[in-house]
Design an enzyme around this catalytic site. Structure first.
Site, short mmCIF file in Angstrom:
data_model
loop_
_atom_site.label_atom_id
_atom_site.label_comp_id
_atom_site.label_asym_id
_atom_site.label_seq_id
_atom_site.Cartn_x
_atom_site.Cartn_y
_atom_site.Cartn_z
N GLU A 467 0.82 -1.21 0.00
CA GLU A 467 0.00 0.00 0.00
C GLU A 467 0.86 1.27 0.00
O GLU A 467 0.48 2.28 -0.59
CB GLU A 467 -0.98 -0.02 1.18
N HIS A 537 -12.07 -6.85 7.64
CA HIS A 537 -12.76 -6.44 6.41
C HIS A 537 -13.91 -5.51 6.74
O HIS A 537 -14.82 -5.35 5.95
CB HIS A 537 -13.28 -7.66 5.63
#
Ligand SMILES: Cc1ncc(C[n+]2csc(CCOP(=O)(O)OP(=O)(O)O)c2C)c(N)n1
Ligand SMILES: [Mg+2]
Length: 737
Positions: A467, A537
């Site tokens: 990322e 999540h």
């Protein structure tokens, strides 16, 4: 080299005839000496000024002068530079002046690097392609990779460099040179940062024209190289990266350094890939003025270093080669000292910045995303004609559909937009698509589906699972004028990018006093209510980002707002974190017909989802439909009229809408999905309590997630996240207060 003053008479008298040293002429060596000596004397001068408390910090480039000058002499002014704090000599050789450096030391308003905002030795010279640098070790490396990628993109799409009206391009000048190279430097200790390896990986894989220069002085503050680097030698560790040209060189010798950089640049310009120059240098002045290396380095070791000091070494070389005699050396040194004295006197007189200027350039001064130009109406969608000739209303599209369509429209309109991230491409192995063997993926939520097929693999491509790599590269690209619209696959995994997101991207404009900027968009799938999403999540955490000045944060609750806000995000001149709630992607709630290719919603303008008179509920994201359900029930069962405000944009946020509503209803509830404490609603609650105290008939209330994590088992998830019934009860209680 333009600013280096060379006495022509000295020239004629002293320069040995056509002899060159790895291609460096005698005159260039004299120039090199002047620059290296100047660099060292600026350090000495700053140290003195610091002791006199006339400047506030000092970081020296001592011992690193030769490799910096070598780099500047071998590369071109049209190349791009991401230096680190020891690169004083490099910057001087490229054309920065001692006076400019001293202006940064005193923190002057006219300091061209930062206007008094950054420590000295934090170089930024827009006219010299020296990009603003920061203090975190290693954050510059991925940005340099992005810068090189941008250069290649401009070469392949030269029309994209043209100006365009009506969006960020109006204010973003692009220039590039075919076959340009990006220089990036770092210390030996900094090679321990993960971002260093991420950068090498991408530069290698994409054969990017980046010259990595590791200036190895054997220490990172007090930690010696063998503790940082397995085996004690970084060259050995990186040698397996394909496509690289490697050099390990004595960085105290400008001639050897120059030869190494020449070969490196040639490799890069030929399109063969990146280069890695490992330069062994010394650090004679401790880490900084706050460090005393005698605490951890014995005298013998320090003396061995001193024997390699590049400044006296080059002086000896010039004398030995007969390029200069003692008189010639003295003349240069005297000129440098006199100039430095004059520069110091002038810098000490320079005006400091005005305290009122502190908010300047947190955001773009040119394009205000809250303004009316970003406020357009949706096109009235044409009804559809069915096969039997009957016409029906235009079909309602999901948020996922309209985000995809908006990306498509904008990519068509603006060729500077590129998309990358994890799994965002349809298929990295293009031939499978061409042979129609596969349909293509286009994102784990399919938000970027078929964009690669429509716009090509150089505009839509997959990144490694890294990322920081995504955000760091995008930042470098945006600095050059591209408009990356990158994706972070799950908010839960944004954290490796946090250094880039906190210390780089939002700060670039402010710290460079508006000389550089990096407007880009980061789309992030966020949130829970997934029935099985669990801890990793389901996260929210938007307040962590709204706490960062310089970053716009958007969080739409429905398809139409998502389309309008995403378009504003793409066209605006600031970095934007665009939060997309996964649960809302394909929800029936909030679907809308396609609003046309120019539909925009301005930032910082809330939407009154439902007007009311008894109580104000302020919320956003996936809590909007839940709060609406609760409000409707309250109206039905208890005749309480709730005004429901969807903020849509969290930074800036619409204080006027909140204030107007609370003044009317005298009761406020803030509802958000993130855990309660220190969440986004805390700030809103505090402001209401502070500014609207006299309008309140009840305490300001909040409904949010429990202060724990989101669990997998749906029974637990329900208990943790705010549900319509929690909202209903809180509204009811507040209405009755
Ligand atoms: C991410 C980060 N961690 C820690 C620091 C504090 N720090 C500043 S310089 C430095 C050492 C850097 O050593 P090296 O990369 O070898 O460069 P040198 O100073 O030796 O040239 C450290 C730990 C920092 N600036 N950034
Ligand atoms: Mg070091």
């Amino acid at each position: 080299m333009a600013t280096t003053k060379v006495d022509p008479k000295l020239n004629e008298a002293r320069v040995a005839k056509a002899k060159t040293y790895e291609g460096l002429t005698s005159q260039q060596l004299i120039d090199a000496y002047r620059i290296m000596f100047t660099s060292r004397r600026i350090d000495d001068r700053e140290i003195l000024l610091k002791r006199q408390q006339k400047i506030f910090f000092q970081i020296s480039g001592a011992g690193h002068e030769a490799i910096g000058v070598a780099a500047a002499f071998a590369l071109k002014p049209s190349d791009w530079y991401y230096p680190y704090y020891r690169d004083r000599a490099l910057c001087l050789a490229l054309g920065a002046t001692p006076y400019e450096m001293l202006l940064q030391g005193v923190g002057a308003a006219d300091d061209p690097s930062s206007g008094g905002r950054q420590m000295p030795s934090h170089w930024a010279y827009q006219r010299l392609n020296i990009v603003t640098q920061s203090s975190p070790t290693g954050t510059q490396i991925l940005q340099a990779v992005g810068c090189a990628e941008a250069g290649l993109y401009f070469t392949q799409h030269p029309k994209t460099t043209e100006k365009a009206q009506g969006d960020y391009r109006e204010f973003k000048n692009v220039h590039f040179e075919p076959k340009e190279v990006t220089y990036v430097s770092l210390g030996d200790g900094t090679t321990s940062e993960g971002e260093f390896w991420e950068a090498l990986n991408t530069a290698s894989n994409r054969r990017l024209p980046v010259v990595f220069c590791v200036q190895d002085n054997g220490y990172a503050i007090s930690v010696p190289v063998e503790v940082q680097t397995a085996g004690g030698n970084i060259s050995r560790l990186v040698s397996g990266f394909p496509n690289f040209h490697f050099e390990e060189v004595d960085g105290t010798d400008p001639v050897l350094g120059y030869a190494a950089f020449r070969r490196a640049a040639e490799h890069c310009r030929a399109g063969r890939g990146p280069a890695f120059i490992h330069a062994h240098v010394i650090r004679p002045y401790s880490h900084s003025l706050s460090d005393d290396e005698r605490l951890y380095r014995p005298d013998a070791e320090r003396q061995a270093d001193a024997a390699r000091d590049p400044v006296p070494r080059l002086q000896m070389f010039l004398l030995r080669e007969g390029i200069l005699d003692e008189k010639g050396i003295n003349k240069i040194e005297k000129e440098v000292e006199e100039q430095l004295q004059a520069d110091t006197d002038r810098a000490l007189e320079a005006a400091p910045p005005q305290p009122e200027s502190i908010h300047n350039f947190v955001y773009s001064p040119n394009l205000d995303p809250t303004s009316a130009i970003f406020d357009t109406q949706p096109e009235v969608a044409a009804p559809e004609t069915a096969a039997d000739g009957k016409r029906s209303a235009a079909p309602n599209k999901t948020m996922a559909d309209l985000i995809n369509t908006t990306l498509r429209d904008e990519m068509r309109r603006d060729e500077r937009i590129i998309i990358f991230g994890e799994d965002v491409a349809d298929c990295s192995r293009e031939e499978y698509l061409k042979q129609k063997l596969v349909k293509g993926k286009g994102g784990v939520f399919k938000l970027t589906a078929s964009l690669q097929q429509q716009f090509g693999s150089d505009r839509v491509f997959n990144s490694p699972i890294a990322e920081a790599n995504i955000v760091g590269r995008a930042t470098g690209m945006a600095t050059r004028g591209l408009k990356p619209v990158v994706e972070v696959q799950f908010f839960d995994y944004i954290w490796p990018a946090m250094m880039q997101l906190r210390d780089e991207l939002p700060v670039i404009r402010w710290r460079s006093n508006n000389a550089f900027s990096a407007p880009l968009v980061i789309r992030v799938a966020i949130g829970g209510y997934l029935t099985g999403g669990a801890i990793y999540h389901s996260q929210c955490g938007e307040s962590i980002f709204t706490h960062i000045p310089g970053l716009r944060v958007v969080f739409p609750s429905n398809a139409l707002d998502a389309a309008g806000l995403l378009r504003t995000a793409i066209r605006c001149d600031d970095p934007v974190l665009f939060l997309e709630h996964k649960r809302l992607y394909r929800e029936t709630f909030g679907r809308a017909p396609y609003p046309g290719p120019d539909y925009m919603v301005p930032f910082g303008k809330a939407k009154v989802v439902q007007p009311g008179t008894d109580l104000t509920v302020i919320t956003y994201g996936a809590v909007v439909p839940r709060a609406l359900q609760a409000a409707q029930k309250l109206e039905r069962e208890h005749h309480v009229s709730v005004e429901l405000i969807d903020l849509r944009c969290l930074n800036p946020f619409d204080w006027e809408a909140i204030a107007a509503s609370v003044k009317k209803t005298n009761r406020a509830l803030i509802a958000y999905e993130d855990s309660l404490s220190w969440g986004y609603g805390a700030e809103i609650a505090a402001r209401i309590a502070d500014k609207l105290f006299h309008h309140l008939d009840a305490p300001v209330r909040r409904v949010a997630a429990a202060d724990t994590f989101v669990a997998y088992q749906p029974i637990l998830e329900d208990a943790i996240l705010p549900q319509p019934n929690d909202l209903f009860l809180a509204m009811q209680e507040l209405a009755q207060f």
